[in-house]
Design a protein around this motif. Structure first.
Motif, PDB file in Angstrom:
ATOM      1  N   ILE A  22       0.857  -1.267  -0.075  1.00 26.85           N
ATOM      2  CA  ILE A  22       0.089   0.030  -0.146  1.00 26.85           C
ATOM      3  C   ILE A  22       0.929   1.124   0.274  1.00 26.85           C
ATOM      4  O   ILE A  22       0.712   2.207  -0.742  1.00 26.85           O
ATOM      5  N   ALA A  23       1.883   1.343   1.010  1.00 20.38           N
ATOM      6  CA  ALA A  23       2.786   2.292   0.731  1.00 20.38           C
ATOM      7  C   ALA A  23       3.691   2.660  -0.298  1.00 20.38           C
ATOM      8  O   ALA A  23       3.638   3.870  -0.796  1.00 20.38           O
ATOM      9  N   ASN A  24       4.081   1.490  -0.995  1.00 18.22           N
ATOM     10  CA  ASN A  24       4.724   1.497  -2.327  1.00 18.22           C
ATOM     11  C   ASN A  24       3.750   2.084  -3.432  1.00 18.22           C
ATOM     12  O   ASN A  24       4.114   2.951  -4.263  1.00 18.22           O
ATOM     13  N   GLU A  25       2.607   1.683  -3.514  1.00 19.47           N
ATOM     14  CA  GLU A  25       1.610   2.014  -4.583  1.00 19.47           C
ATOM     15  C   GLU A  25       1.284   3.305  -4.328  1.00 19.47           C
ATOM     16  O   GLU A  25       1.024   4.244  -5.343  1.00 19.47           O
ATOM     17  N   GLY A  26       1.086   3.893  -3.246  1.00 16.48           N
ATOM     18  CA  GLY A  26       0.423   5.113  -2.823  1.00 16.48           C
ATOM     19  C   GLY A  26       1.728   6.213  -2.628  1.00 16.48           C
ATOM     20  O   GLY A  26       1.283   7.304  -2.363  1.00 16.48           O
ATOM     21  N   GLY A  27       2.841   5.761  -2.922  1.00 19.45           N
ATOM     22  CA  GLY A  27       3.762   6.750  -2.705  1.00 19.45           C
ATOM     23  C   GLY A  27       4.081   7.277  -1.367  1.00 19.45           C
ATOM     24  O   GLY A  27       4.548   8.452  -1.238  1.00 19.45           O
ATOM     25  N   ALA A  28       3.943   6.321  -0.418  1.00 19.81           N
ATOM     26  CA  ALA A  28       3.918   6.991   1.101  1.00 19.81           C
ATOM     27  C   ALA A  28       4.990   6.500   1.882  1.00 19.81           C
ATOM     28  O   ALA A  28       5.803   5.694   1.409  1.00 19.81           O
ATOM     29  N   TYR A  29       5.087   7.083   2.804  1.00 21.05           N
ATOM     30  CA  TYR A  29       6.207   7.076   3.770  1.00 21.05           C
ATOM     31  C   TYR A  29       5.968   5.435   4.548  1.00 21.05           C
ATOM     32  O   TYR A  29       6.821   4.772   4.863  1.00 21.05           O
ATOM     33  N   GLY A  30       4.852   5.267   4.826  1.00 20.84           N
ATOM     34  CA  GLY A  30       4.219   4.224   5.439  1.00 20.84           C
ATOM     35  C   GLY A  30       2.992   3.945   5.562  1.00 20.84           C
ATOM     36  O   GLY A  30       1.931   4.730   4.978  1.00 20.84           O
ATOM     37  N   ALA A  31       2.474   2.702   5.965  1.00 19.37           N
ATOM     38  CA  ALA A  31       1.130   2.214   6.146  1.00 19.37           C
ATOM     39  C   ALA A  31       0.881   1.289   7.040  1.00 19.37           C
ATOM     40  O   ALA A  31       1.703   0.512   7.188  1.00 19.37           O
ATOM     41  N   SER A  32      -0.352   1.170   7.687  1.00 21.48           N
ATOM     42  CA  SER A  32      -0.355   0.148   8.893  1.00 21.48           C
ATOM     43  C   SER A  32      -2.076  -0.368   8.715  1.00 21.48           C
ATOM     44  O   SER A  32      -2.821   0.358   8.212  1.00 21.48           O
ATOM     45  N   ILE A  33      -2.079  -1.131   9.758  1.00 21.02           N
ATOM     46  CA  ILE A  33      -3.591  -1.627   9.717  1.00 21.02           C
ATOM     47  C   ILE A  33      -3.606  -1.913  11.290  1.00 21.02           C
ATOM     48  O   ILE A  33      -2.618  -2.473  12.066  1.00 21.02           O
ATOM     49  N   SER A  34      -4.652  -1.705  11.947  1.00 22.86           N
ATOM     50  CA  SER A  34      -5.125  -2.172  13.532  1.00 22.86           C
ATOM     51  C   SER A  34      -6.567  -2.694  13.517  1.00 22.86           C
ATOM     52  O   SER A  34      -7.393  -2.353  12.678  1.00 22.86           O
ATOM     53  N   ILE A  35      -6.419  -3.852  14.120  1.00 29.74           N
ATOM     54  CA  ILE A  35      -7.724  -4.731  14.150  1.00 29.74           C
ATOM     55  C   ILE A  35      -7.801  -4.993  15.897  1.00 29.74           C
ATOM     56  O   ILE A  35      -6.969  -5.496  16.649  1.00 29.74           O
ATOM     57  N   ASN A  36      -8.969  -4.216  16.480  1.00 29.46           N
ATOM     58  CA  ASN A  36      -8.825  -3.798  17.776  1.00 29.46           C
ATOM     59  C   ASN A  36     -10.224  -4.719  18.457  1.00 29.46           C
ATOM     60  O   ASN A  36     -11.183  -5.121  17.813  1.00 29.46           O
ATOM     61  N   ARG A  37      -9.991  -4.968  19.603  1.00 26.69           N
ATOM     62  CA  ARG A  37     -11.170  -5.957  20.432  1.00 26.69           C
ATOM     63  C   ARG A  37     -12.573  -5.212  20.383  1.00 26.69           C
ATOM     64  O   ARG A  37     -13.486  -5.914  20.227  1.00 26.69           O
ATOM     65  N   ASP A  38     -12.491  -3.795  20.150  1.00 25.00           N
ATOM     66  CA  ASP A  38     -13.764  -3.252  20.152  1.00 25.00           C
ATOM     67  C   ASP A  38     -14.528  -3.443  18.685  1.00 25.00           C
ATOM     68  O   ASP A  38     -15.616  -2.719  18.579  1.00 25.00           O
ATOM     69  N   GLY A  39     -13.974  -4.098  17.830  1.00 24.27           N
ATOM     70  CA  GLY A  39     -14.597  -4.140  16.446  1.00 24.27           C
ATOM     71  C   GLY A  39     -14.097  -3.200  15.302  1.00 24.27           C
ATOM     72  O   GLY A  39     -14.271  -3.594  14.223  1.00 24.27           O
ATOM     73  N   GLN A  40     -13.199  -2.524  15.614  1.00 25.61           N
ATOM     74  CA  GLN A  40     -12.621  -1.437  14.734  1.00 25.61           C
ATOM     75  C   GLN A  40     -11.516  -2.064  14.044  1.00 25.61           C
ATOM     76  O   GLN A  40     -10.424  -2.607  14.662  1.00 25.61           O
ATOM     77  N   ILE A  41     -11.573  -1.972  12.595  1.00 29.34           N
ATOM     78  CA  ILE A  41     -10.483  -2.294  11.892  1.00 29.34           C
ATOM     79  C   ILE A  41     -10.223  -0.840  10.858  1.00 29.34           C
ATOM     80  O   ILE A  41     -10.967  -0.311  10.309  1.00 29.34           O
ATOM     81  N   ILE A  42      -9.024  -0.366  11.033  1.00 29.38           N
ATOM     82  CA  ILE A  42      -8.280   0.627  10.629  1.00 29.38           C
ATOM     83  C   ILE A  42      -7.134   0.709   9.596  1.00 29.38           C
ATOM     84  O   ILE A  42      -6.248   0.211  10.167  1.00 29.38           O
ATOM     85  N   PHE A  43      -7.403   1.101   8.339  1.00 23.41           N
ATOM     86  CA  PHE A  43      -6.016   1.264   7.574  1.00 23.41           C
ATOM     87  C   PHE A  43      -5.743   2.568   7.651  1.00 23.41           C
ATOM     88  O   PHE A  43      -6.582   3.542   7.367  1.00 23.41           O
ATOM     89  N   ASN A  44      -4.222   2.787   7.755  1.00 18.75           N
ATOM     90  CA  ASN A  44      -3.847   4.196   7.794  1.00 18.75           C
ATOM     91  C   ASN A  44      -2.582   4.351   6.818  1.00 18.75           C
ATOM     92  O   ASN A  44      -1.695   3.442   6.912  1.00 18.75           O
ATOM     93  N   VAL A  45      -2.642   5.437   5.897  1.00 27.32           N
ATOM     94  CA  VAL A  45      -1.650   5.475   4.961  1.00 27.32           C
ATOM     95  C   VAL A  45      -0.822   6.927   5.327  1.00 27.32           C
ATOM     96  O   VAL A  45      -1.817   7.985   5.376  1.00 27.32           O
ATOM     97  N   ASP A  46       0.435   7.019   5.538  1.00 27.96           N
ATOM     98  CA  ASP A  46       0.835   8.013   6.073  1.00 27.96           C
ATOM     99  C   ASP A  46       1.963   8.667   5.049  1.00 27.96           C
ATOM    100  O   ASP A  46       2.825   8.275   4.600  1.00 27.96           O
ATOM    101  N   ARG A  47       1.376   9.954   4.743  1.00 26.07           N
ATOM    102  CA  ARG A  47       2.296  10.890   3.879  1.00 26.07           C
ATOM    103  C   ARG A  47       2.581  10.313   2.319  1.00 26.07           C
ATOM    104  O   ARG A  47       3.612  10.049   2.271  1.00 26.07           O
ATOM    105  N   GLY A  48       1.495  10.116   1.635  1.00 31.10           N
ATOM    106  CA  GLY A  48       1.691   9.591   0.441  1.00 31.10           C
ATOM    107  C   GLY A  48       1.520  10.627  -0.752  1.00 31.10           C
ATOM    108  O   GLY A  48       1.399  11.976  -0.405  1.00 31.10           O
ATOM    109  N   SER A  49       1.386  10.208  -2.012  1.00 32.80           N
ATOM    110  CA  SER A  49       1.458  11.034  -3.214  1.00 32.80           C
ATOM    111  C   SER A  49       0.655  10.615  -4.084  1.00 32.80           C
ATOM    112  O   SER A  49       0.180  11.300  -5.062  1.00 32.80           O
ATOM    113  N   ASN A  50      -0.084   9.300  -4.083  1.00 36.50           N
ATOM    114  CA  ASN A  50      -1.075   8.817  -5.131  1.00 36.50           C
ATOM    115  C   ASN A  50      -2.076   8.196  -4.425  1.00 36.50           C
ATOM    116  O   ASN A  50      -2.047   7.294  -4.077  1.00 36.50           O
ATOM    117  N   ILE A  51      -3.242   9.006  -4.051  1.00 40.13           N
ATOM    118  CA  ILE A  51      -4.324   8.669  -3.578  1.00 40.13           C
ATOM    119  C   ILE A  51      -5.244   7.464  -4.142  1.00 40.13           C
ATOM    120  O   ILE A  51      -5.320   6.417  -3.326  1.00 40.13           O
TER     121      ILE A  51
END
Length: 1004
Positions: free
Chosen positions: A855-884
């Motif tokens: 995801i980071a490479n495709e989006g020209g980003a510094y980084g990317a991550s995912i969190s899966i939490n006990r409360d049911g939340q799944i969050i994808f995060n892309v940090d400082r990219g150039s190609n949305i």
């Protein structure tokens, strides 16, 4: 004959004993390390330079130097099972290309002689229990560090880390430089050329007022030294860095004689030194190529410097100018002066508040901050003025000069000085009781050690406090003011001016530059660039083979221990109030917290909860004036802060207020003071309340200008409880403050009434829980003393409000002045009928290790991550990219990766091992005194250590089929299509068809 026999036998015995001692030393068995270093002086090619006890680190520090290579090493020997290892490479910048930053990335990503794979630090982390394998570029050194509770683990990491540092593949693999620094990229002839690279993207995203100010301050004060440069690199300069420059700098800097190694904890130092000597340091000699000498000490100025920089804003507002008044204070090796000045900064807090009031009354600025920055060789004391104008700089300087002249002439209050010194002594006691965060201590040690000073200058603060205390009567602190502020010519005024559209102009300039570059290319060159881009992207996305991964040392399931330190807790009751008693032996310090539930506060009044936390302890009460309250709260540490606790039975969050109290010993008057503040604060002082509202509002405005606030803003738009968080810590609370300020005078009576009502509802015995830490005798004292507080606090019953919260599900594009973007996309799997399964954390770990880089490479980003939490939340995060567009596409394709995921039993074992620390979170439970707050959180959430342990046991048999079975759940969450993008106007507008709404983020 007997005499001759004796003469022959004695040497043989001596030789035998000497050989046996050498064997023991070499094997690390049977002899005390301190004895061996003191008697023999050398070990595995290292000689002992010094041995001393460091009580602040609960152990003995042994300083070594490697005889052949000149490598420097400190071993801090103690019984701590959290082992730590770091290598710090001295690295001063000579320009703004970010050369050391690029080298750091290439070293971490590029493999080495014995580990010829991509991303070796990531790969060793997959095979590790470590949560903190770090590579970081600091102001004048680069740190590579790791910690682990498993002794075998730290040896494995140490081996890989030293190999990539000293035998990096960056000299062999050209694509490494292209990926990390960046290159011109083109996917097709119809598209625009872009410049893309991880370091380039990272630094392009640092659109932060504080970063701009620090950079300008350093340029103004240190024009002839390395500190005038941006060590991380400035984007336009990063583009001109060559691979040859990088390789030459790597070869000259990455050698033992320029490295400072720190090893900490309970481990076999004989084994470690032997490993370092035989595998690494023996290949280097002291007479290697010398490093280019660059100045670090700036000669004092003959007169102050006036320096001006600019930064970009969205809308015209001249008052967004920042002025800083900066004074160089001695140098980092003058530890007593630096510690004394840090204490002085605290002593001056009241005087700075008075100066702030004068400036505000005269329309010269809204708020003042002061700080002593001790990064680099020459520390800098800065007075920062917010929301002013460039035309005010001379008048503000006059006020500052007059204020310090008056302080010097009138002398400082000896009681305040002594109170502050006593506070610092208490902090020294806390160091002994709290956990040792070795990455922080690593940086503290390097501050002086790398510049030729005593490594422990800033760890042994207590002896300096005693020395300073003896000099108070001779005007010690007044002399600091005279020398380093009043008479100091080595200073500057830095003006940071706002310019509307500056960022957009810079973006347009870069766009034209890229367009001109593309137009200059022949058709053949265009095709070559397209091919190069494709080849590089294929290389970046290529995974290591099983044969390559076999080089990496690993743990097995038998090596790990599923355990967490127990936190002793006894649930008691005192006068109908629940008390969580933590029987921990704590000498001379008493810790307690009062927790208040906020379920009786109406949803539309939640903002008043945070406002009360900011007001209480600063206003008068029925018994005390505000001045007396401030003096009392200096004696007893007082902090009121809102905290969220997840309710395990409902997957909801509940807001509580934690009032934290600290003192030397349990005293009845401390509880009387707390009851007085909580129950009898008078909300009638218009001026004080308005000042606090305005200051809080400004602090939020400053946080909005931090480069990574866009990520927080996007997260609060997407997370199901994001609006709940925002009402206390985010934009919604800021809007609440802004509304109060705008109509303050005409609405003051309403504000006052709301404060009274919410204060009575929150700080109420019916929703109070008390937590206490101490020994049996201290608890007895506490139980006798607390009754006064319980009786004197409000007892009225109020109905419970229903706090239903749901973030706005509209897909937004939010425009802020920056040249990159943040994406947050996610949803709630409980909405589709799923429940949390601990094996989801293995999925999270696999995706973070194996897919997020795509995801980071495709989006020209510094980084990317995912969190899966006990409360049911799944969050994808892309940090400082150039190609949305490409980043969003890569996020949506994650289900294909999961569906096709295959792994051997050995590979799954690695993923499981590295998931365990994500669940145990041992770092949060290390502190010997503050860890009780974690026990309190477990009590409120009804989720205990046994539950964390059971989660780990449940993941032990996770299979690749279990991972594939989560594909439908992830697909369902992505189909909820809930996302937010925060970034520059160009990025948002070019993708406008993806958004239901596009808004400009008002930072004021």
């Amino acid at each position: 004959m007997e005499k001759i026999t004796k003469l022959l036998v004695i040497p043989l015995i001596v030789i035998f004993i000497a050989g046996w001692i050498w064997y023991l030393l070499d094997s690390g068995k049977g002899i005390n390390q301190n004895e061996s270093v003191s008697k023999l002086g050398t070990l595995s090619g290292f000689k002992v330079i010094d041995t001393e006890e460091i009580k602040e680190l609960n152990g003995t520090a042994i300083t070594y130097e490697h005889i052949k290579s000149g490598g420097k090493l400190i071993y801090i020997k103690n019984e701590d099972k959290e082992r730590f290892f770091s290598i710090n490479v001295k690295a001063l910048p000579t320009d703004n290309t970010g050369i050391h930053h690029v080298i750091e990335h290439c070293v971490a990503k590029g493999g080495s002689l014995h580990y010829p794979i991509k991303n070796p630090l990531s790969e060793i982390k997959k095979n590790s229990m470590s949560q903190s394998i770090i590579a970081a570029t600091n102001l004048d050194y680069v740190t590579y560090s790791a910690s682990s509770y498993i002794e075998k683990d730290i040896y494995n990491i140490m081996d890989v880390m030293m190999d990539i540092i000293f035998f990096s593949n960056l000299t062999k693999e050209p694509r490494l430089f292209q990926a990390e620094r960046g290159i011109y990229e083109l996917n097709s002839q119809e598209e625009d050329v872009v410049f893309n690279g991880r370091v380039y993207s990272e630094m392009k995203g640092l659109q932060d007022v504080d970063i701009f100010l620090n950079r300008a301050i350093n340029k103004s004060l240190f024009p002839d030294t390395a500190y005038r440069f941006e060590v991380g690199g400035i984007p336009e300069d990063i583009q001109v860095l060559t691979r040859e420059q990088m390789i030459n700098t790597y070869k000259s800097h990455y050698k033992p004689s320029n490295c400072y190694t720190i090893i900490y904890g309970k481990l076999d130092i004989n084994h470690v030194l032997k490993l370092i000597d035989e595998k690494f340091y023996c290949h280097f000699s002291k007479n290697n190529e010398q490093i280019h000498d660059i100045a670090i000490n700036q000669e004092a100025f003959r007169k102050p410097v006036d320096y001006i920089e600019s930064y970009g804003i969205l809308e015209e507002d001249k008052k967004l100018t920042y002025l800083t008044y900066n004074y160089v204070v001695s140098n980092i090796l003058d530890s007593e002066t630096i510690i004394g000045f840090r204490i002085l900064d605290e002593i001056l807090s009241e005087k700075i508040t008075q100066l702030n009031t004068k400036l505000k009354d005269n329309g010269l600025g809204a708020m003042i901050e002061t700080r002593l920055n001790i990064s680099g060789f020459q520390p800098v004391y800065t007075i920062k003025v917010y929301d002013t104008g460039e035309e005010n700089k001379a008048r503000i300087q006059e006020y500052i000069d007059r204020a310090f002249s008056d302080i010097y002439e009138e002398r400082l209050d000896k009681k305040i000085i002594q109170q502050t010194i006593n506070k610092w002594k208490k902090r020294d006691n806390y160091k002994m009781l709290s956990s040792i965060n070795m990455i922080n201590y690593n940086n503290i040690i390097c501050q002086s050690w790398l510049h030729g000073g005593d490594p422990f200058l800033y760890i042994r603060e207590y002896e300096y406090l005693e020395s300073i205390e003896k000099k108070v009567e001779q005007g010690y602190f007044e002399n600091l003011i005279k020398k380093y502020i009043m008479d100091n010519q080595h200073r500057s005024i830095v003006t940071l001016k706002p310019i509307v559209g500056l960022v957009e102009k810079q973006i347009e300039k870069e766009r034209k530059k890229l367009a001109n570059y593309k137009s200059s290319l022949t058709p053949q060159h265009l095709q070559a660039l397209i091919k190069q881009t494709k080849t590089l992207n294929e290389w970046k996305n290529k995974r290591n083979t099983k044969e390559e991964l076999a080089f990496i040392p690993s743990l097995t399931l038998d090596d790990i221990k599923i355990e967490m330190d127990e936190i002793p807790t006894q649930v008691k009751e005192l006068e109908n109030t629940t008390v969580l008693y933590h029987p921990i032996k704590v000498d001379k310090i008493a810790e307690m917290s009062l927790y208040f539930d906020t379920q009786n506060v109406p949803w539309d009044k939640i903002g008043y909860v945070k406002l009360l936390c900011d007001l209480l302890g600063k206003l008068e009460t029925e018994k005390y004036s505000d001045e007396k309250i401030k003096k009392h709260t200096k004696n007893y540490s007082w902090i009121a802060v809102p905290r969220y606790y997840r309710m395990s039975d409902s997957n909801l969050y509940r807001l509580k207020v934690q009032v934290h109290l600290t003192t030397d010993e349990v005293k009845k008057d401390m509880f009387e003071l707390a009851a007085e503040i909580l129950s009898n604060t008078i909300f009638s002082n218009r001026e004080s309340i308005k000042d606090i509202i305005v200051n809080q509002k400004m602090e939020y405005e400053m946080s909005f200008k931090e480069y990574d606030y866009g990520s927080t803003l996007a997260y609060n738009q997407v997370a199901s409880y994001g609006e709940y968080i925002s009402k206390i810590w985010g934009v919604s609370y800021y809007e609440f403050l802004k509304k109060l300020e705008q109509n303050f005078d005409e609405n003051f009576l309403d504000i006052q009434e709301n404060l009274k009502n919410i204060n009575q509802k929150v700080f109420n015995q019916n929703n109070m829980t008390i937590s206490f830490v101490g020994n049996k005798n201290e608890y007895g004292q506490f139980a006798k003393s607390i009754s006064g507080l319980i009786k004197n606090i409000n007892h009225t019953c109020y109905s419970v409000e229903n706090h239903l919260y749901k973030s706005d599900s509209i897909n937004k594009g939010i425009i802020i002045p920056m040249d990159t973007y943040y994406i947050v996309k996610g949803g709630d799997f409980t909405e589709d009928g799923y429940v949390f399964n601990p094996k989801m954390k293995v999925l999270e770990n696999i995706l973070n290790k194996e897919y997020m880089k795509k995801i980071a490479n495709e989006g020209g980003a510094y980084g990317a991550s995912i969190s899966i939490n006990r409360d049911g939340q799944i969050i994808f995060n892309v940090d400082r990219g150039s190609n949305i567009k490409e980043a969003m596409k890569a996020i949506d394709e994650v289900t294909l990766f999961i569906e096709k995921f295959r792994a051997t039993d050995k590979e799954m074992e690695k993923y499981i091992i590295n998931t365990v620390p994500h669940i145990l979170l041992r770092d949060q439970f290390k502190s010997h005194i503050f860890k009780y707050t974690n026990a309190d959180e477990m009590y409120f959430s009804n989720y205990f250590i046994k539950d964390f342990i059971n989660e780990c046991k449940e993941i032990m048999d996770t299979t690749d089929e279990d991972i594939r079975n989560f594909a439908e759940m992830i697909k369902g969450v992505l189909q909820q299509n809930h996302f937010c993008v925060v970034g520059g106007e160009k990025h948002i507008i070019e993708n406008k068809e993806n958004f239901y709404a596009i808004v400009y983020f008002n930072q004021r």
